[in-house]
Design a protein around this motif. Structure first.
Motif, PDB file in Angstrom:
ATOM      1  N   ARG A 107       0.832  -1.215   0.000  1.00 29.00           N
ATOM      2  CA  ARG A 107       0.000   0.000   0.000  1.00 29.00           C
ATOM      3  C   ARG A 107       0.861   1.257   0.000  1.00 29.00           C
ATOM      4  NH1 ARG A 107      -3.846  -0.627   4.789  1.00 29.00           N
ATOM      5  NH2 ARG A 107      -3.933  -2.861   4.686  1.00 29.00           N
ATOM      6  N   TRP A 108       1.931   1.231   0.806  1.00 32.28           N
ATOM      7  CA  TRP A 108       2.796   2.414   0.879  1.00 32.28           C
ATOM      8  C   TRP A 108       3.549   2.633  -0.430  1.00 32.28           C
ATOM      9  CZ3 TRP A 108       2.905   6.473   3.924  1.00 32.28           C
ATOM     10  CH2 TRP A 108       2.299   6.381   5.176  1.00 32.28           C
ATOM     11  N   GLN A 109       3.664   1.619  -1.257  1.00 29.80           N
ATOM     12  CA  GLN A 109       4.307   1.793  -2.568  1.00 29.80           C
ATOM     13  C   GLN A 109       3.419   2.602  -3.517  1.00 29.80           C
ATOM     14  OE1 GLN A 109       7.458   0.856  -3.200  1.00 29.80           O
ATOM     15  NE2 GLN A 109       7.573   0.032  -1.119  1.00 29.80           N
ATOM     16  N   ASP A 110       2.125   2.629  -3.245  1.00 34.36           N
ATOM     17  CA  ASP A 110       1.176   3.387  -4.049  1.00 34.36           C
ATOM     18  C   ASP A 110       1.258   4.863  -3.647  1.00 34.36           C
ATOM     19  OD1 ASP A 110      -0.905   4.145  -5.700  1.00 34.36           O
ATOM     20  OD2 ASP A 110      -2.464   3.483  -4.279  1.00 34.36           O
ATOM     21  N   ASP A 111       1.477   5.745  -4.617  1.00 36.86           N
ATOM     22  CA  ASP A 111       1.633   7.176  -4.334  1.00 36.86           C
ATOM     23  C   ASP A 111       0.357   7.797  -3.767  1.00 36.86           C
ATOM     24  OD1 ASP A 111       4.247   7.150  -5.143  1.00 36.86           O
ATOM     25  OD2 ASP A 111       3.806   7.738  -7.219  1.00 36.86           O
ATOM     26  N   ALA A 112      -0.793   7.350  -4.208  1.00 38.46           N
ATOM     27  CA  ALA A 112      -2.055   7.922  -3.732  1.00 38.46           C
ATOM     28  C   ALA A 112      -2.250   7.596  -2.244  1.00 38.46           C
ATOM     29  CB  ALA A 112      -3.215   7.371  -4.559  1.00 38.46           C
ATOM     30  N   TYR A 113      -1.944   6.382  -1.833  1.00 36.47           N
ATOM     31  CA  TYR A 113      -2.079   6.001  -0.426  1.00 36.47           C
ATOM     32  C   TYR A 113      -1.083   6.788   0.424  1.00 36.47           C
ATOM     33  CZ  TYR A 113      -2.213   3.193   3.825  1.00 36.47           C
ATOM     34  OH  TYR A 113      -2.326   2.789   5.119  1.00 36.47           O
ATOM     35  N   ALA A 114       0.163   6.926  -0.060  1.00 36.25           N
ATOM     36  CA  ALA A 114       1.171   7.675   0.694  1.00 36.25           C
ATOM     37  C   ALA A 114       0.738   9.127   0.857  1.00 36.25           C
ATOM     38  CB  ALA A 114       2.521   7.591  -0.013  1.00 36.25           C
ATOM     39  N   GLU A 115       0.204   9.717  -0.212  1.00 37.43           N
ATOM     40  CA  GLU A 115      -0.261  11.106  -0.132  1.00 37.43           C
ATOM     41  C   GLU A 115      -1.410  11.233   0.863  1.00 37.43           C
ATOM     42  OE1 GLU A 115      -2.497  14.292  -3.030  1.00 37.43           O
ATOM     43  OE2 GLU A 115      -1.105  12.865  -3.947  1.00 37.43           O
ATOM     44  N   GLN A 116      -2.341  10.303   0.845  1.00 38.08           N
ATOM     45  CA  GLN A 116      -3.472  10.329   1.774  1.00 38.08           C
ATOM     46  C   GLN A 116      -2.986  10.243   3.220  1.00 38.08           C
ATOM     47  OE1 GLN A 116      -5.831   6.819   1.654  1.00 38.08           O
ATOM     48  NE2 GLN A 116      -7.365   7.592   3.096  1.00 38.08           N
ATOM     49  N   GLN A 117      -2.045   9.355   3.494  1.00 37.81           N
ATOM     50  CA  GLN A 117      -1.535   9.196   4.854  1.00 37.81           C
ATOM     51  C   GLN A 117      -0.761  10.440   5.305  1.00 37.81           C
ATOM     52  OE1 GLN A 117      -2.170   6.710   7.070  1.00 37.81           O
ATOM     53  NE2 GLN A 117      -3.640   6.087   5.514  1.00 37.81           N
ATOM     54  N   ILE A 118       0.004  11.022   4.408  1.00 40.88           N
ATOM     55  CA  ILE A 118       0.757  12.232   4.744  1.00 40.88           C
ATOM     56  C   ILE A 118      -0.202  13.369   5.075  1.00 40.88           C
ATOM     57  CG2 ILE A 118       2.265  14.012   3.771  1.00 40.88           C
ATOM     58  CD1 ILE A 118       3.688  11.697   2.254  1.00 40.88           C
ATOM     59  N   ARG A 119      -1.240  13.539   4.282  1.00 46.69           N
ATOM     60  CA  ARG A 119      -2.224  14.587   4.561  1.00 46.69           C
ATOM     61  C   ARG A 119      -2.919  14.347   5.912  1.00 46.69           C
ATOM     62  NH1 ARG A 119      -5.128  17.466   0.313  1.00 46.69           N
ATOM     63  NH2 ARG A 119      -3.834  17.549  -1.537  1.00 46.69           N
ATOM     64  N   GLN A 120      -3.275  13.083   6.157  1.00 40.45           N
ATOM     65  CA  GLN A 120      -4.030  12.769   7.375  1.00 40.45           C
ATOM     66  C   GLN A 120      -3.152  12.870   8.621  1.00 40.45           C
ATOM     67  OE1 GLN A 120      -5.676   8.848   7.287  1.00 40.45           O
ATOM     68  NE2 GLN A 120      -6.787   9.099   9.193  1.00 40.45           N
ATOM     69  N   ARG A 121      -1.975  12.312   8.585  1.00 49.37           N
ATOM     70  CA  ARG A 121      -1.140  12.235   9.785  1.00 49.37           C
ATOM     71  C   ARG A 121      -0.339  13.513  10.049  1.00 49.37           C
ATOM     72  NH1 ARG A 121       1.366   6.120   9.726  1.00 49.37           N
ATOM     73  NH2 ARG A 121      -0.619   5.032   9.535  1.00 49.37           N
ATOM     74  N   LEU A 122       0.176  14.120   8.991  1.00 48.77           N
ATOM     75  CA  LEU A 122       1.052  15.278   9.169  1.00 48.77           C
ATOM     76  C   LEU A 122       0.351  16.600   8.857  1.00 48.77           C
ATOM     77  CD1 LEU A 122       4.272  13.788   7.539  1.00 48.77           C
ATOM     78  CD2 LEU A 122       3.647  13.852   9.953  1.00 48.77           C
ATOM     79  N   HIS A 123      -0.898  16.530   8.425  1.00 50.70           N
ATOM     80  CA  HIS A 123      -1.697  17.722   8.133  1.00 50.70           C
ATOM     81  C   HIS A 123      -1.056  18.570   7.033  1.00 50.70           C
ATOM     82  CE1 HIS A 123      -4.040  16.672  11.632  1.00 50.70           C
ATOM     83  NE2 HIS A 123      -2.944  16.699  12.387  1.00 50.70           N
ATOM     84  N   TYR A 124      -0.511  17.917   6.052  1.00 48.00           N
ATOM     85  CA  TYR A 124       0.045  18.640   4.902  1.00 48.00           C
ATOM     86  C   TYR A 124      -1.081  18.974   3.936  1.00 48.00           C
ATOM     87  CZ  TYR A 124       5.013  17.774   5.843  1.00 48.00           C
ATOM     88  OH  TYR A 124       6.270  17.765   6.378  1.00 48.00           O
ATOM     89  N   VAL A 125      -0.887  20.089   3.197  1.00 48.88           N
ATOM     90  CA  VAL A 125      -1.839  20.487   2.163  1.00 48.88           C
ATOM     91  C   VAL A 125      -1.066  20.737   0.870  1.00 48.88           C
ATOM     92  CG1 VAL A 125      -3.562  21.451   3.723  1.00 48.88           C
ATOM     93  CG2 VAL A 125      -1.725  22.901   2.901  1.00 48.88           C
ATOM     94  N   MET A 126      -1.758  20.587  -0.230  1.00 45.52           N
ATOM     95  CA  MET A 126      -1.132  20.811  -1.540  1.00 45.52           C
ATOM     96  C   MET A 126      -1.080  22.329  -1.790  1.00 45.52           C
ATOM     97  SD  MET A 126      -0.392  17.857  -2.639  1.00 45.52           S
ATOM     98  CE  MET A 126      -0.091  17.985  -4.375  1.00 45.52           C
ATOM     99  N   PRO A 127      -0.165  22.771  -2.629  1.00 48.84           N
ATOM    100  CA  PRO A 127      -0.103  24.201  -2.928  1.00 48.84           C
ATOM    101  C   PRO A 127      -1.447  24.701  -3.485  1.00 48.84           C
ATOM    102  CG  PRO A 127       1.811  23.071  -3.843  1.00 48.84           C
ATOM    103  CD  PRO A 127       0.886  22.023  -3.314  1.00 48.84           C
ATOM    104  N   GLY A 128      -1.890  25.814  -2.953  1.00 50.93           N
ATOM    105  CA  GLY A 128      -3.157  26.405  -3.377  1.00 50.93           C
ATOM    106  C   GLY A 128      -4.318  25.993  -2.482  1.00 50.93           C
TER     107      GLY A 128
END
Length: 160
Positions: free
Chosen positions: A95-116
């Motif tokens: 799952r972590w090899q999938d970029d979409a799952y990694a992005e989802q986890q980063i947003r959820q756990r670290l509260h990151y947002v995309m530019p804009g």
């Protein structure tokens, strides 16, 4: 024939008949006594001793066998659980090899947002009240808090 009839009623013949009857009774009683006595012969006693010694000799190995079988069953259960854990970790790695799952986890756990994008964090009201209670310490410099902690620790060791 007259001699035979006379012998049948003679005292000697009667005594002989009584003696034979008595001997037969005595012989029967001795046979019964021997039958009672012969139930537990020396061979039977030896057989019982051999069986008891076999039970005593085999008790420890049988106990060890049962304990080892239980240990083997426990180890097989642990092995199965370890295999399931490995499969779960392989799935997680995939799952972590999938970029979409990694992005989802980063947003959820670290509260990151995309530019804009604009990020918002909702604060639980109960948590906000608890943090205000500790706000008295937030109004002073950090080194004061550290020194107060050292003083409290020093006071606790001096009282002991």
């Amino acid at each position: 024939m007259a001699v035979k009839d006379r012998d049948r009623f003679s005292t000697t013949t009667r005594i002989r008949a009584l003696g034979e009857q008595t001997a037969a009774r005595v012989y029967r009683s001795q046979t019964r006594r021997q039958a009672r006595r012969s139930r537990l012969t020396g061979r039977a006693a030896l057989l019982v001793m051999v069986l008891c010694s076999l039970v005593v000799v085999l008790a420890y190995p049988i106990r060890q066998y049962v304990a080892q079988r239980a240990e083997i069953a426990d180890l097989q259960r642990e092995k199965q659980q370890a295999r399931q854990r490995v499969e779960h970790l392989r799935d997680l790695k995939a799952r972590w090899q999938d970029d979409a799952y990694a992005e989802q986890q980063i947003r959820q756990r670290l509260h990151y947002v995309m530019p804009g994008e604009t990020g918002f964090i909702v604060i639980d009201p109960g948590t906000a009240r608890q943090s205000r209670a500790g706000a008295g310490a937030a109004g002073r410099p950090w080194y004061r808090t550290v020194f107060d902690g050292v003083d409290k620790a020093d006071a606790a060791t001096s009282h002991q």
